[in-house]
Design a protein around this motif. Structure first.
Motif, mmCIF file in Angstrom:
data_model
loop_
_atom_site.group_PDB
_atom_site.id
_atom_site.type_symbol
_atom_site.label_atom_id
_atom_site.label_comp_id
_atom_site.label_asym_id
_atom_site.label_seq_id
_atom_site.Cartn_x
_atom_site.Cartn_y
_atom_site.Cartn_z
ATOM 1 N N GLN A 158 36.431 -101.015 -39.182
ATOM 2 C CA GLN A 158 35.973 -100.082 -40.254
ATOM 3 C C GLN A 158 34.996 -100.767 -40.981
ATOM 4 O O GLN A 158 35.373 -101.839 -41.422
ATOM 5 N N VAL A 159 33.715 -100.176 -41.168
ATOM 6 C CA VAL A 159 32.717 -100.710 -41.979
ATOM 7 C C VAL A 159 32.295 -99.962 -43.078
ATOM 8 O O VAL A 159 31.794 -100.760 -43.969
ATOM 9 N N ARG A 160 32.638 -98.937 -43.135
ATOM 10 C CA ARG A 160 31.962 -98.083 -44.343
ATOM 11 C C ARG A 160 32.811 -96.721 -44.693
ATOM 12 O O ARG A 160 33.336 -96.198 -43.567
ATOM 13 N N THR A 161 32.715 -96.101 -45.676
ATOM 14 C CA THR A 161 33.352 -94.737 -46.065
ATOM 15 C C THR A 161 32.106 -93.891 -46.527
ATOM 16 O O THR A 161 31.490 -94.369 -47.435
ATOM 17 N N TRP A 162 32.087 -92.793 -46.248
ATOM 18 C CA TRP A 162 31.236 -91.696 -46.508
ATOM 19 C C TRP A 162 31.835 -90.489 -47.210
ATOM 20 O O TRP A 162 33.013 -90.015 -46.828
ATOM 21 N N LEU A 163 31.187 -89.942 -48.240
ATOM 22 C CA LEU A 163 31.686 -88.792 -49.057
ATOM 23 C C LEU A 163 30.909 -87.701 -48.445
ATOM 24 O O LEU A 163 29.451 -87.830 -48.572
ATOM 25 N N GLN A 164 31.562 -86.630 -47.722
ATOM 26 C CA GLN A 164 30.934 -85.218 -47.669
ATOM 27 C C GLN A 164 30.776 -84.326 -48.708
ATOM 28 O O GLN A 164 31.925 -84.223 -49.091
ATOM 29 N N MET A 165 29.539 -84.350 -49.310
ATOM 30 C CA MET A 165 29.937 -83.532 -50.776
ATOM 31 C C MET A 165 28.978 -82.287 -50.580
ATOM 32 O O MET A 165 28.326 -81.867 -49.877
ATOM 33 N N THR A 166 29.596 -81.241 -51.202
ATOM 34 C CA THR A 166 29.060 -79.960 -51.271
ATOM 35 C C THR A 166 28.934 -79.285 -52.492
ATOM 36 O O THR A 166 29.750 -79.762 -53.548
ATOM 37 N N ARG A 167 27.812 -78.479 -52.784
ATOM 38 C CA ARG A 167 27.540 -77.689 -54.245
ATOM 39 C C ARG A 167 27.601 -76.460 -53.667
ATOM 40 O O ARG A 167 26.713 -75.970 -53.177
ATOM 41 N N PRO A 168 28.294 -75.449 -54.693
ATOM 42 C CA PRO A 168 27.953 -74.053 -54.365
ATOM 43 C C PRO A 168 26.882 -73.796 -55.095
ATOM 44 O O PRO A 168 26.340 -74.276 -56.089
ATOM 45 N N THR A 169 26.172 -72.632 -54.642
ATOM 46 C CA THR A 169 25.024 -71.944 -55.377
ATOM 47 C C THR A 169 25.254 -70.804 -55.739
ATOM 48 O O THR A 169 26.223 -70.163 -55.548
ATOM 49 N N VAL A 170 24.463 -70.493 -56.871
ATOM 50 C CA VAL A 170 24.583 -69.402 -57.778
ATOM 51 C C VAL A 170 23.080 -68.719 -57.745
ATOM 52 O O VAL A 170 22.437 -69.324 -57.896
ATOM 53 N N PRO A 171 23.038 -67.423 -58.029
ATOM 54 C CA PRO A 171 21.524 -66.965 -58.132
ATOM 55 C C PRO A 171 20.795 -67.463 -59.146
ATOM 56 O O PRO A 171 19.594 -67.724 -59.093
ATOM 57 N N ALA A 172 21.357 -67.853 -60.431
ATOM 58 C CA ALA A 172 20.600 -68.816 -61.333
ATOM 59 C C ALA A 172 19.927 -70.018 -61.114
ATOM 60 O O ALA A 172 18.936 -70.438 -61.777
ATOM 61 N N ASP A 173 20.377 -70.372 -59.739
ATOM 62 C CA ASP A 173 19.813 -71.843 -59.153
ATOM 63 C C ASP A 173 18.445 -71.654 -58.894
ATOM 64 O O ASP A 173 17.792 -72.667 -58.738
ATOM 65 N N ALA A 174 18.164 -70.297 -58.296
ATOM 66 C CA ALA A 174 16.884 -70.284 -57.908
ATOM 67 C C ALA A 174 15.754 -70.313 -58.776
ATOM 68 O O ALA A 174 14.585 -70.499 -58.272
ATOM 69 N N ASP A 175 15.923 -70.750 -60.206
ATOM 70 C CA ASP A 175 14.920 -70.839 -60.946
ATOM 71 C C ASP A 175 15.672 -71.900 -62.112
ATOM 72 O O ASP A 175 15.937 -71.677 -63.465
ATOM 73 N N PRO A 176 15.654 -73.149 -61.452
ATOM 74 C CA PRO A 176 16.133 -74.250 -62.232
ATOM 75 C C PRO A 176 15.232 -74.823 -63.263
ATOM 76 O O PRO A 176 13.930 -74.698 -63.154
ATOM 77 N N ALA A 177 15.684 -75.695 -64.073
ATOM 78 C CA ALA A 177 14.860 -76.471 -65.106
ATOM 79 C C ALA A 177 14.436 -77.539 -64.412
ATOM 80 O O ALA A 177 14.944 -78.130 -63.353
ATOM 81 N N PRO A 178 13.166 -77.948 -64.503
ATOM 82 C CA PRO A 178 12.692 -79.163 -63.838
ATOM 83 C C PRO A 178 13.526 -80.266 -63.868
ATOM 84 O O PRO A 178 14.090 -80.844 -64.911
ATOM 85 N N GLY A 179 13.748 -80.941 -62.602
ATOM 86 C CA GLY A 179 14.623 -82.084 -62.325
ATOM 87 C C GLY A 179 13.858 -83.463 -62.743
ATOM 88 O O GLY A 179 14.394 -84.485 -62.841
ATOM 89 N N ALA A 180 12.683 -83.423 -62.525
ATOM 90 C CA ALA A 180 11.820 -84.663 -62.595
ATOM 91 C C ALA A 180 10.979 -84.461 -63.989
ATOM 92 O O ALA A 180 10.751 -83.652 -64.383
ATOM 93 N N SER A 181 10.502 -85.600 -64.228
ATOM 94 C CA SER A 181 9.613 -85.638 -65.653
ATOM 95 C C SER A 181 8.210 -85.197 -64.991
ATOM 96 O O SER A 181 7.484 -85.878 -64.304
ATOM 97 N N PRO A 182 7.579 -84.002 -65.399
ATOM 98 C CA PRO A 182 6.554 -83.473 -64.510
ATOM 99 C C PRO A 182 5.084 -84.482 -64.884
ATOM 100 O O PRO A 182 4.276 -84.365 -64.410
ATOM 101 N N GLU A 183 5.201 -85.064 -66.232
ATOM 102 C CA GLU A 183 4.183 -86.036 -66.655
ATOM 103 C C GLU A 183 4.183 -87.286 -65.485
ATOM 104 O O GLU A 183 3.275 -88.023 -65.771
#
Length: 354
Positions: free
Chosen positions: A160-185
Motif C-alpha cells: 500500500q502506497v497511498r490513501t485517497w478521499l472520494q469526496m462529494t458535495r450536494p448541489t442546490v439551485p442557489a449554486d447556479a449563481d455563485p459568488a466569484p471564486g477567483a480574484s477577477p482582477e
C-alpha cells in the motif's frame, strides 16, 4: 511528451491455477450485464452500497478495448465469478483490477484471486513489452474497508502506497449563481472555446494538457502522458462532454493573459434512476499561480454548471497526503468524504515472461 515506441506485444496470457472444473475466457461487450452485477456485488460487500453505473463497464469493454486486457473466470456452471483487467494507463504504469464474487467461500475465493493476480502480472509484462520497456509499475487498489482485497494484494506482492478521499458535495439551485471564486482582477475562469461545429479549440486543448502536466509534476506517482493519450482516454469516458472543460487564466495588470489552471469534468450517470452528478476528473493549477484563487474559481464554475443542469452532486478524488492541501479547499466548499480508497503498487519485469 516523448515515449518509447510501441512494439508488437505477445498474445494475452492464459489464466491458470483455477479450481477444478473452472474455465477462463476473454471478455467482450456481451458480458457487460454480468460484469456490472459482479462489480455491484463487490462494491456492496466492501462499502455497503453499489455505486458504479453500467455505462462504466460498457466503456472499458468497448471504447477502452485498445488499452485494456480482460479475462473472466467461470465456475462449473459457467457463471462468471471473477473478472481481471489490465489497462495500459501511461508509459511504465499498468492499472490492474481484480474482482472476485464475494459470495464465494474463502478458500475458493483465495485461489481464484491468486490466479487472477498472477494473470495480471503477466498481462502487465506484455503491456510493457509492447512499449519496449524492461519494467513497469502495476497499480491496483482497494476500498479502505475491504480487508479481503487488501489481503489478496499483500499476498500478490503489492504494497500500500497511498490513501485517497472520494469526496462529494450536494448541489442546490442557489449554486447556479455563485459568488466569484477567483480574484477577477488576477484570474479569469472560462470554458474551453468551441467552434460552430461543437468541437473544441485546438489551442485551448493543448493549454489544458500543458497546465495539467506541469501542475502534477509534484504530485504522487506522476507519469507523463502525451496529449493524444490524454484526450483519447478522456473521450472514451461515457460521461465525457467538451463543455465540461475549463481554463483559468492569469490576467494580472500589465502582463499578457496566460493559462494557469484547468479543470476537466464529466457526467456521472445516476444509478437506478437517481439524478446525475458531475465528476471532476482533473483539477490542476501551476505552482507559480497557486494562492490566487484559480482552483476555487474552477471548482465554483463546475459546481455552478452542475446546479444549472439540475445535477444532484459534484464528486472528486483527492490524495489524502496532497502536497497542496487540496482537501482543505474542498472541505471549505462543502465537500465531504464519502469513501476512502487505497493504491497498492508493485513492479514487474518483462524478462520474467515465460
Amino acid at each position: 511528451m516523448s515515449s518509447s515506441p510501441r512494439l508488437p506485444a505477445p498474445a494475452d496470457p492464459p489464466l491458470e491455477g483455477l479450481p477444478p472444473g473452472w474455465t477462463a475466457r476473454p471478455a467482450d461487450a456481451a458480458d457487460a450485464p454480468a460484469l456490472h452485477a459482479l462489480l455491484g456485488r463487490h462494491e456492496a460487500a466492501a462499502t455497503g452500497a453499489a455505486s458504479s453505473h453500467r455505462s462504466a463497464v460498457d466503456a472499458v469493454l468497448t471504447d477502452g478495448a485498445a488499452t485494456h486486457r480482460h479475462v473472466l473466470a467461470l465456475d462449473e456452471r459457467r457463471e462468471v465469478r471473477a473478472w481481471a483487467s489490465a489497462q495500459d494507463r501511461a508509459e511504465g504504469r499498468v492499472l490492474v483490477q481484480v474482482l472476485v464474487d464475494p459470495a464465494l467461500d474463502d478458500a475458493t475465493a483465495d485461489a481464484v484471486a491468486a490466479a487472477a493476480f498472477d494473470w495480471a502480472d503477466a498481462a502487465a509484462r506484455h503491456v510493457a513489452a509492447g512499449r519496449g520497456l524492461t519494467v513497469t509499475q502495476v497499480d491496483s487498489g482497494a476500498f479502505a474497508t475491504d480487508d479481503r482485497q487488501q489481503r489478496w494484494l499483500r499476498a500478490a506482492g503489492y504494497a500500500q502506497v497511498r490513501t485517497w478521499l472520494q469526496m462529494t458535495r450536494p448541489t442546490v439551485p442557489a449554486d447556479a449563481d455563485p459568488a466569484p471564486g477567483a480574484s477577477p482582477e488576477r484570474v479569469r475562469v472560462r470554458r474551453v472555446r468551441r467552434g460552430d461545429d461543437g468541437m473544441p479549440d485546438g489551442a485551448d486543448l493543448l493549454a489544458v494538457h500543458v497546465v495539467l502536466e506541469e501542475s502534477f509534476t509534484d504530485h504522487f506517482n506522476y507519469r507523463p502522458e502525451r496529449f493524444d493519450e490524454l484526450v483519447s482516454r478522456l473521450r472514451a469516458d461515457p460521461g465525457h462532454r467538451w463543455d465540461h472543460w475549463w481554463l483559468a487564466e492569469s490576467v494580472d495588470a500589465g502582463e499578457p493573459s496566460r493559462p494557469v489552471g484547468a479543470l476537466v469534468a464529466s457526467v456521472s450517470p445516476g444509478r437506478d434512476g437517481a439524478p446525475d452528478g458531475t465528476y471532476v476528473a482533473y483539477l490542476g493549477v501551476l505552482r507559480s499561480a497557486r494562492g490566487r484563487g484559480a482552483a476555487r474559481g474552477l471548482l465554483g464554475a463546475a459546481i455552478a454548471d452542475a446546479a444549472a443542469r439540475g445535477r444532484s452532486y459534484v464528486a472528486l478524488e483527492v490524495d489524502a497526503d496532497s502536497p497542496t492541501g487540496a482537501d482543505a479547499l474542498y472541505r471549505s466548499l462543502g465537500f465531504g468524504t464519502s469513501v476512502v480508497t487505497q493504491s497498492w503498487h508493485r513492479d514487474v519485469r518483462v524478462d520474467d515472461l515465460p
